[in-house]
Design a protein around this motif. Structure first.
Motif, short mmCIF file in Angstrom:
data_model
loop_
_atom_site.label_atom_id
_atom_site.label_comp_id
_atom_site.label_asym_id
_atom_site.label_seq_id
_atom_site.Cartn_x
_atom_site.Cartn_y
_atom_site.Cartn_z
N ARG A 172 0.83 -1.20 0.00
CA ARG A 172 0.00 0.00 0.00
C ARG A 172 0.87 1.26 0.00
NH1 ARG A 172 -3.05 -3.19 4.07
NH2 ARG A 172 -4.70 -4.16 2.86
N LEU A 173 0.34 2.29 -0.60
CA LEU A 173 1.04 3.56 -0.60
C LEU A 173 0.89 4.22 0.77
CD1 LEU A 173 -0.15 4.95 -4.03
CD2 LEU A 173 2.06 3.97 -3.49
N PRO A 174 1.88 4.98 1.19
CA PRO A 174 1.76 5.65 2.49
C PRO A 174 0.68 6.72 2.45
CG PRO A 174 3.74 6.37 1.34
CD PRO A 174 3.13 5.25 0.53
N ALA A 175 0.01 6.91 3.56
CA ALA A 175 -1.02 7.93 3.66
C ALA A 175 -0.36 9.30 3.66
CB ALA A 175 -1.83 7.74 4.93
N THR A 176 -1.05 10.27 3.07
CA THR A 176 -0.51 11.63 3.08
C THR A 176 -0.74 12.24 4.45
OG1 THR A 176 -2.59 12.52 2.25
CG2 THR A 176 -0.94 11.94 0.61
N ALA A 177 0.07 13.20 4.78
CA ALA A 177 -0.01 13.81 6.11
C ALA A 177 -1.35 14.50 6.32
CB ALA A 177 1.13 14.80 6.28
N GLY A 178 -1.93 15.08 5.27
CA GLY A 178 -3.18 15.81 5.40
C GLY A 178 -4.42 14.95 5.26
N GLY A 179 -4.27 13.68 5.03
CA GLY A 179 -5.44 12.82 4.86
C GLY A 179 -5.84 12.75 3.41
N ASP A 180 -7.04 13.21 3.10
CA ASP A 180 -7.55 13.17 1.73
C ASP A 180 -6.83 14.16 0.82
OD1 ASP A 180 -9.43 11.18 2.26
OD2 ASP A 180 -10.85 12.67 3.04
N ALA A 181 -6.93 13.92 -0.47
CA ALA A 181 -6.31 14.81 -1.44
C ALA A 181 -6.97 16.18 -1.40
CB ALA A 181 -6.43 14.20 -2.83
N PRO A 182 -6.21 17.24 -1.59
CA PRO A 182 -6.79 18.59 -1.58
C PRO A 182 -7.86 18.72 -2.67
CG PRO A 182 -4.39 18.68 -1.72
CD PRO A 182 -4.79 17.25 -1.83
N GLY A 183 -8.93 19.40 -2.36
CA GLY A 183 -9.99 19.62 -3.33
C GLY A 183 -11.02 18.50 -3.40
N ARG A 184 -10.82 17.45 -2.66
CA ARG A 184 -11.79 16.35 -2.64
C ARG A 184 -12.53 16.36 -1.31
NH1 ARG A 184 -8.92 11.06 -5.30
NH2 ARG A 184 -8.58 11.98 -7.33
N PRO A 185 -13.79 15.91 -1.31
CA PRO A 185 -14.51 15.87 -0.04
C PRO A 185 -13.89 14.86 0.93
CG PRO A 185 -15.81 14.87 -1.79
CD PRO A 185 -14.57 15.43 -2.42
N ALA A 186 -14.08 15.10 2.21
CA ALA A 186 -13.53 14.20 3.23
C ALA A 186 -14.18 12.83 3.10
CB ALA A 186 -13.79 14.78 4.61
N ARG A 187 -13.43 11.81 3.42
CA ARG A 187 -13.94 10.44 3.37
C ARG A 187 -14.74 10.15 4.64
NH1 ARG A 187 -13.05 9.73 -1.78
NH2 ARG A 187 -10.89 9.56 -2.36
N PRO A 188 -15.83 9.39 4.52
CA PRO A 188 -16.58 9.02 5.73
C PRO A 188 -15.75 8.09 6.61
CG PRO A 188 -17.55 8.00 3.78
CD PRO A 188 -16.44 8.88 3.31
N TYR A 200 -13.87 4.49 5.72
CA TYR A 200 -13.77 4.37 4.26
C TYR A 200 -12.62 3.46 3.84
CZ TYR A 200 -12.99 5.67 -0.61
OH TYR A 200 -12.81 5.63 -1.97
N TRP A 201 -11.41 3.76 4.33
CA TRP A 201 -10.26 2.98 3.90
C TRP A 201 -10.30 1.56 4.43
CZ3 TRP A 201 -8.37 4.47 -0.28
CH2 TRP A 201 -8.26 5.82 -0.60
N GLU A 202 -10.87 1.36 5.61
CA GLU A 202 -11.03 -0.01 6.12
C GLU A 202 -11.95 -0.81 5.20
OE1 GLU A 202 -9.59 2.55 9.24
OE2 GLU A 202 -11.35 2.74 7.97
N ARG A 203 -13.01 -0.18 4.71
CA ARG A 203 -13.93 -0.84 3.78
C ARG A 203 -13.22 -1.18 2.48
NH1 ARG A 203 -17.82 1.33 -0.11
NH2 ARG A 203 -19.26 -0.33 -0.59
N VAL A 204 -12.45 -0.24 1.96
CA VAL A 204 -11.71 -0.47 0.72
C VAL A 204 -10.75 -1.65 0.91
CG1 VAL A 204 -9.95 0.50 -0.83
CG2 VAL A 204 -11.91 1.90 -0.13
N GLU A 205 -10.03 -1.68 2.03
CA GLU A 205 -9.10 -2.77 2.29
C GLU A 205 -9.81 -4.12 2.38
OE1 GLU A 205 -6.73 -1.83 5.69
OE2 GLU A 205 -5.83 -0.10 4.71
#
Length: 62
Positions: A6-22, A25-30
């Motif tokens: 897996r790629l490392p998570a970014t320090a800020g969480g979600d990508a800039p300009g995108r809505p926050a993940r519920p 979310y990532w646990e479900r994706v995994e």
């Protein structure tokens, strides 16, 4: 998929300009990824071709 794949998570969480993940979310994706069957050699080869196309080829396709 293992944690080292897996790629490392970014320090800020979600990508800039995108809505926050519920929450969760990532646990479900995994869980979904972990349940999926592994790719066979043909599928891997097709993905390599797609992601390693030259810029010139991509411009012609657009």
């Amino acid at each position: 998929m293992t944690p080292t794949d897996r790629l490392p998570a970014t320090a800020g969480g979600d990508a800039p300009g995108r809505p926050a993940r519920p929450a969760g979310y990532w646990e479900r994706v995994e869980r979904i990824v972990d349940q999926a069957p592994p790719l066979d050699d043909t599928q891997r080869a097709r993905l390599r071709v797609i992601f390693h196309q030259s810029a010139q080829h991509k411009e012609k396709a657009a």
